[in-house]
Design a protein around this motif. Structure first.
Motif, mmCIF file in Angstrom:
data_model
loop_
_atom_site.group_PDB
_atom_site.id
_atom_site.type_symbol
_atom_site.label_atom_id
_atom_site.label_comp_id
_atom_site.label_asym_id
_atom_site.label_seq_id
_atom_site.Cartn_x
_atom_site.Cartn_y
_atom_site.Cartn_z
ATOM 1 N N HIS A 1 21.145 -3.614 45.914
ATOM 2 C CA HIS A 1 20.960 -4.102 46.937
ATOM 3 C C HIS A 1 19.230 -4.175 46.437
ATOM 4 N N CYS A 2 18.230 -3.883 45.490
ATOM 5 C CA CYS A 2 17.408 -3.910 45.324
ATOM 6 C C CYS A 2 16.547 -5.201 45.737
ATOM 7 N N VAL A 3 14.751 -5.388 46.011
ATOM 8 C CA VAL A 3 14.524 -6.599 46.302
ATOM 9 C C VAL A 3 13.314 -6.018 45.457
ATOM 10 N N THR A 4 13.510 -7.065 44.478
ATOM 11 C CA THR A 4 12.251 -6.200 43.067
ATOM 12 C C THR A 4 10.895 -7.055 43.634
ATOM 13 N N THR A 5 10.954 -8.164 44.572
ATOM 14 C CA THR A 5 9.529 -8.618 45.185
ATOM 15 C C THR A 5 9.047 -7.026 46.075
ATOM 16 N N VAL B 1 19.331 -4.281 52.329
ATOM 17 C CA VAL B 1 20.117 -3.983 53.312
ATOM 18 C C VAL B 1 19.424 -3.134 53.851
ATOM 19 N N TYR B 2 17.930 -2.657 54.068
ATOM 20 C CA TYR B 2 17.119 -1.858 54.767
ATOM 21 C C TYR B 2 18.011 -1.869 55.984
ATOM 22 N N ALA B 3 18.281 -2.402 57.166
ATOM 23 C CA ALA B 3 18.919 -2.187 57.996
ATOM 24 C C ALA B 3 20.182 -1.530 58.251
ATOM 25 N N VAL C 1 21.519 8.674 52.758
ATOM 26 C CA VAL C 1 20.562 9.280 51.645
ATOM 27 C C VAL C 1 19.446 8.912 52.028
ATOM 28 N N CYS C 2 19.081 7.219 51.898
ATOM 29 C CA CYS C 2 18.389 6.159 51.585
ATOM 30 C C CYS C 2 17.389 6.621 52.797
ATOM 31 N N ARG C 3 17.615 6.478 53.973
ATOM 32 C CA ARG C 3 16.645 6.551 55.255
ATOM 33 C C ARG C 3 15.918 7.597 54.737
ATOM 34 N N ASP C 4 17.249 9.864 54.634
ATOM 35 C CA ASP C 4 16.231 10.922 54.896
ATOM 36 C C ASP C 4 15.138 10.586 53.573
#
Length: 138
Positions: free
Chosen positions: A34-38, A43-45, A50-53
């Motif tokens: 899901h990483c956008v290298t730019t 899928v940020y929303a 664990v990513c939010r924390d």
């Protein structure tokens, strides 16, 4: 927490590569699907908790200079959320990035301040001590 001027992720997406994210079945060292290298997360929303924390120590610490941005030194600095340890997380392809003189000096200072300091790269880990020596953990 308020953003510190000059401390934005920008082109850095090192955390999206080096951290293991069980919820996404993502292993350490593999870039998240899901990483956008730019810049950013696709899928940020709806990203996992664990990513939010997670927070990047470099972004939060005014004492860490721009030259220590994780993608520049190959090491992600972070407090371990499950203990009082301080971690230096490296790409498994470059497991000794934590030995970069800028990073190593910082890790020794953290150890001198009484922190338990651990460098990690994939399944390997090393304990860094206040006197500057280090030992690989079993």
């Amino acid at each position: 927490m308020l953003e510190i001027p000059g401390k934005a992720c920008g082109p850095c997406y090192f955390c999206c590569k080096v951290l293991e994210i069980e919820e996404l079945k993502k292993t350490a060292g593999r870039l998240c699907d899901h990483c956008v290298t730019t810049g950013g997360c696709g899928v940020y929303a709806t990203r996992p908790q664990v990513c939010r924390d997670y927070y990047c120590q470099w972004k939060e610490d005014r004492g860490l200079p721009a030259t220590m941005r994780p993608d520049k030194v190959g090491t992600l600095l972070m407090d371990d959320p499950d203990s009082d340890e301080y971690h230096a997380v490296c790409d498994p392809e470059k497991p000794f990035s934590w030995r970069n003189p800028l990073v190593f000096k910082h890790l020794v200072l953290e150890a001198k301040a009484g922190r338990m300091v651990v460098a990690k790269a994939g399944l390997r880990s090393w304990r860094i001590y206040a006197d500057g020596h280090w030992q690989e953990s079993a």
